[in-house]
Design a protein around this motif. Structure first.
Motif, PDB file in Angstrom:
ATOM      1  N   PHE A 413      15.186  13.899   4.017  1.00  0.00           N
ATOM      2  CA  PHE A 413      14.372  12.943   3.261  1.00  0.00           C
ATOM      3  C   PHE A 413      14.262  11.603   3.982  1.00  0.00           C
ATOM      4  N   ARG A 414      15.286  11.207   4.733  1.00  0.00           N
ATOM      5  CA  ARG A 414      15.180   9.978   5.510  1.00  0.00           C
ATOM      6  C   ARG A 414      14.133  10.128   6.608  1.00  0.00           C
ATOM      7  N   ALA A 415      14.127  11.278   7.299  1.00  0.00           N
ATOM      8  CA  ALA A 415      13.122  11.512   8.330  1.00  0.00           C
ATOM      9  C   ALA A 415      11.721  11.586   7.726  1.00  0.00           C
ATOM     10  N   LEU A 416      11.617  12.229   6.571  1.00  0.00           N
ATOM     11  CA  LEU A 416      10.329  12.302   5.890  1.00  0.00           C
ATOM     12  C   LEU A 416       9.847  10.909   5.502  1.00  0.00           C
ATOM     13  N   GLY A 417      10.774  10.072   5.024  1.00  0.00           N
ATOM     14  CA  GLY A 417      10.420   8.695   4.702  1.00  0.00           C
ATOM     15  C   GLY A 417       9.925   7.938   5.922  1.00  0.00           C
ATOM     16  N   GLY A 418      10.546   8.206   7.090  1.00  0.00           N
ATOM     17  CA  GLY A 418      10.077   7.564   8.309  1.00  0.00           C
ATOM     18  C   GLY A 418       8.644   7.928   8.628  1.00  0.00           C
ATOM     19  N   SER A 419       8.293   9.185   8.454  1.00  0.00           N
ATOM     20  CA  SER A 419       6.912   9.620   8.711  1.00  0.00           C
ATOM     21  C   SER A 419       5.945   8.982   7.732  1.00  0.00           C
ATOM     22  N   ILE A 420       6.359   8.906   6.469  1.00  0.00           N
ATOM     23  CA  ILE A 420       5.508   8.261   5.472  1.00  0.00           C
ATOM     24  C   ILE A 420       5.335   6.786   5.817  1.00  0.00           C
ATOM     25  N   GLY A 421       6.445   6.140   6.245  1.00  0.00           N
ATOM     26  CA  GLY A 421       6.374   4.726   6.582  1.00  0.00           C
ATOM     27  C   GLY A 421       5.431   4.454   7.742  1.00  0.00           C
ATOM     28  N   VAL A 422       5.550   5.263   8.801  1.00  0.00           N
ATOM     29  CA  VAL A 422       4.683   5.066   9.957  1.00  0.00           C
ATOM     30  C   VAL A 422       3.218   5.247   9.567  1.00  0.00           C
ATOM     31  N   ALA A 423       2.930   6.297   8.791  1.00  0.00           N
ATOM     32  CA  ALA A 423       1.545   6.575   8.414  1.00  0.00           C
ATOM     33  C   ALA A 423       1.005   5.524   7.445  1.00  0.00           C
ATOM     34  N   ALA A 424       1.775   5.225   6.387  1.00  0.00           N
ATOM     35  CA  ALA A 424       1.288   4.305   5.359  1.00  0.00           C
ATOM     36  C   ALA A 424       1.196   2.874   5.875  1.00  0.00           C
ATOM     37  N   PHE A 425       2.265   2.400   6.534  1.00  0.00           N
ATOM     38  CA  PHE A 425       2.235   1.029   7.020  1.00  0.00           C
ATOM     39  C   PHE A 425       1.201   0.864   8.136  1.00  0.00           C
ATOM     40  N   GLY A 426       1.039   1.922   8.961  1.00  0.00           N
ATOM     41  CA  GLY A 426       0.021   1.853  10.000  1.00  0.00           C
ATOM     42  C   GLY A 426      -1.382   1.752   9.421  1.00  0.00           C
ATOM     43  N   ALA A 427      -1.640   2.483   8.337  1.00  0.00           N
ATOM     44  CA  ALA A 427      -2.949   2.406   7.681  1.00  0.00           C
ATOM     45  C   ALA A 427      -3.175   1.017   7.091  1.00  0.00           C
ATOM     46  N   ILE A 428      -2.133   0.440   6.502  1.00  0.00           N
ATOM     47  CA  ILE A 428      -2.246  -0.916   5.938  1.00  0.00           C
ATOM     48  C   ILE A 428      -2.546  -1.920   7.042  1.00  0.00           C
ATOM     49  N   LEU A 429      -1.834  -1.787   8.169  1.00  0.00           N
ATOM     50  CA  LEU A 429      -2.036  -2.708   9.282  1.00  0.00           C
ATOM     51  C   LEU A 429      -3.471  -2.627   9.806  1.00  0.00           C
ATOM     52  N   SER A 430      -3.961  -1.420  10.024  1.00  0.00           N
ATOM     53  CA  SER A 430      -5.322  -1.258  10.546  1.00  0.00           C
ATOM     54  C   SER A 430      -6.360  -1.816   9.587  1.00  0.00           C
ATOM     55  N   SER A 431      -6.173  -1.541   8.297  1.00  0.00           N
ATOM     56  CA  SER A 431      -7.138  -2.020   7.300  1.00  0.00           C
ATOM     57  C   SER A 431      -7.160  -3.543   7.234  1.00  0.00           C
ATOM     58  N   ARG A 432      -5.966  -4.156   7.166  1.00  0.00           N
ATOM     59  CA  ARG A 432      -5.911  -5.617   7.080  1.00  0.00           C
ATOM     60  C   ARG A 432      -6.412  -6.269   8.367  1.00  0.00           C
ATOM     61  N   LEU A 433      -6.140  -5.645   9.520  1.00  0.00           N
ATOM     62  CA  LEU A 433      -6.611  -6.212  10.779  1.00  0.00           C
ATOM     63  C   LEU A 433      -8.136  -6.247  10.818  1.00  0.00           C
ATOM     64  N   ALA A 434      -8.786  -5.197  10.352  1.00  0.00           N
ATOM     65  CA  ALA A 434     -10.246  -5.176  10.324  1.00  0.00           C
ATOM     66  C   ALA A 434     -10.797  -6.281   9.432  1.00  0.00           C
ATOM     67  N   VAL A 435     -10.183  -6.444   8.254  1.00  0.00           N
ATOM     68  CA  VAL A 435     -10.650  -7.466   7.314  1.00  0.00           C
ATOM     69  C   VAL A 435     -10.442  -8.866   7.884  1.00  0.00           C
ATOM     70  N   GLU A 436      -9.261  -9.118   8.435  1.00  0.00           N
ATOM     71  CA  GLU A 436      -8.957 -10.457   8.957  1.00  0.00           C
ATOM     72  C   GLU A 436      -9.811 -10.800  10.172  1.00  0.00           C
TER      73      GLU A 436
END
Length: 513
Positions: A413-436
């Motif tokens: 579950f820790r490894a699964l959380g890492g994958s979720i974190g990379v995917a979710a936080f990466g999507a947030i970063l890309s979205s906010r970067l485009a807006v900013e």
């Protein structure tokens, strides 16, 4: 019928080891764990060189994701196989699998061969990451296990950051092939030491291999990891690939539940999910995994893009985070052994991680590096105090026969959380970067469109832009990173609530028997 043919297997009872023998065993386990974990991150620095040599840009995401997919999916299976065939034997099988795949990856002639080798390598890494903790549970009682778990937690932190550093050095001074070969000698040394020092007396019993359960659990983990790792990059979130993988995940989960309820020797026994400590520790581990891997993805990017560092320099700048993890893991382990209390440490760790993420969200373009390092140290202390203690709590609450699957379950579950974190936080970063980028370029009256801004990619390309454009890009990226780190704060606070709900069971001790 679902459980497969009945076979005779060897399992192990808990013998008594001297402190000197435990230290030798731990050193060998840590060596195997270190080499395998470095291999999962060392390839990141070498990827541009590998693609330039072998071609196959379309397979780039698979080179990075293949090992992560198979590593996570195989973790629960390794735990059960070690129950059936023995810890020592399975640890050595994992080393041989990892070594063979590493050699094959270094000799790869095209990207297809490299992806296959990385996938096999990830299976070996899955065993080398979880089996050391299982073996430690065999040779040391929970009360005395605290300080030894601290060493494993320290290795986890060091190897996570050491990979990119080693990769940068190897690519600059040798060749990309050595990113895979450099771990082979150390892995073979770990094999030999384990053969010499780890002597667990076998006991024969009847067991059934749950092949169907392994297939469904591995399939569910693989499909959800593919969805999280490749969604938004290899294919759009709104696509038939996304919906197909989601449907496959659900189908595999349903099949796993049905099979595991009927199997006599299930890979993940359903009774584990009736164990409150296991469920809460797994949930907290998933959430702290999101924070760990999400933050480690952003920090090098921030240092390279905003502060103009090279990959090697940005890796060195993460040493405060490693130092915090190392010191907190060792200190927490010793305090757990000395006091017999454990709940306060993951709670303190989770709250400290939240504080560290919040502090990192305040970084600006001109924030002094010493301040950035201090924020990373706070994050490292929180991570070091949290991760291994949660594994210890799950082991302590499990029945003796469930100790291995409890350990691998929390790690899964820790490894699964890492994958979720990379995917979710990466999507947030890309979205906010485009807006900013769109907002700030418009405010500065610059001809920088949203699509153009997103394509600015590498730090070298950014430095070649006109000064006004550079300022807009750096400020936009900084704001996007702020948002990503801030999103991580409530995620970790939720993990702290999960820890608060844990019941602090007394740690078993050999002295108390």
């Amino acid at each position: 019928m679902l459980a497969g043919p009945q076979v005779k297997v060897e399992t192990e009872t808990r013998p008594q080891f001297t402190p000197k023998q435990v230290r030798r065993i731990l050193a060998a386990l840590m060596l195997g764990m270190l080499t395998s974990m470095v291999s999962t991150s060392v390839v990141a620095t070498a990827l541009p060189t590998i693609v330039g040599t072998l071609g196959g840009q379309e397979h780039l995401a698979w080179v990075a994701s293949a090992a992560l997919l198979t590593m996570t999916a195989s973790m629960p299976v390794w735990g059960k196989l070690s129950d059936l065939y023995g810890r020592k034997r399975m640890f050595q099988v994992a080393i041989l699998l990892f070594t063979t795949a590493s050699l094959a990856a270094g000799f790869a002639q095209d990207m297809g061969q490299l992806v296959v080798a990385r996938a096999v390598q990830g299976i070996g890494v899955g065993g080398l990451q979880v089996l050391p903790q299982v073996v430690l549970g065999d040779v040391v009682e929970p009360r005395e296990r605290g300080r030894y778990s601290g060493y494993i937690g320290a290795v986890f932190g060091v190897s996570t950051v050491a990979g990119p550093l080693i990769g940068g050095f190897v690519v600059d001074h040798l060749s990309w092939h050595w990113c895979f070969w450099v771990s082979v000698p150390l892995a073979l040394v770990a094999f030999g030491v384990i053969q010499y020092v780890l002597r667990l007396p076998p006991a024969r019993r009847q067991a059934k291999i749950d092949w169907w359960g392994a297939a469904f659990i591995t399939g569910a983990a693989t499909s959800v990891m593919m969805l999280l790792s490749l969604g938004g990059s290899a294919f759009p979130w709104h696509s038939w690939w996304t919906y197909g993988l989601a449907a496959l995940t659900v189908a595999m989960l349903v099949g796993a539940v049905l099979v595991e309820r009927r199997a006599s020797e299930p890979i993940l026994p359903p009774r584990l999910f009736r164990n409150r400590t296991f469920v809460l520790a797994s949930a907290a581990s998933l959430l702290v995994g999101m924070a760990l891997f999400g933050s480690l993805m952003f920090l090098p990017q921030f240092l390279q893009i905003v502060h103009g560092m090279s990959p090697t320099q940005s890796g060195l700048m993460t040493l405060p985070l490693v130092g915090g993890m190392f010191g907190a893991s060792l200190t927490t382990g010793r305090l757990v052994t000395r006091t017999g209390r454990w709940k306060v440490f993951p709670l303190f760790g989770m709250l400290t991680v939240a504080i560290g993420l919040f502090l990192l969200s305040t970084m600006q373009v001109h924030t002094p590096l010493v301040v950035v390092g201090g924020c990373m140290a706070v994050l490292g202390v929180g991570l070091g105090a949290s991760m291994q203690t949660l594994v210890l709590a799950a082991q302590n609450a499990a029945r003796r026969e469930d100790m291995a699957v409890s350990t691998t379950g929390v790690a899964f579950f820790r490894a699964l959380g890492g994958s979720i974190g990379v995917a979710a936080f990466g999507a947030i970063l890309s979205s906010r970067l485009a807006v900013e980028l769109a907002s700030l370029s418009k405010a500065a009256h610059l001809p920088l469109g949203e699509g153009e801004g997103i394509s600015l990619g590498s730090p070298e390309a950014i430095r070649l832009l006109p000064p006004p454009v550079i300022e807009v890009v750096l400020e936009s990226f900084t704001r996007a990173v702020h948002t990503a780190f801030l999103v991580g704060v409530p995620v970790v606070v939720l993990g702290a609530f999960a820890v608060m709900a844990l019941k602090e069971l007394p740690l078993r001790s050999a002295k108390a028997k």
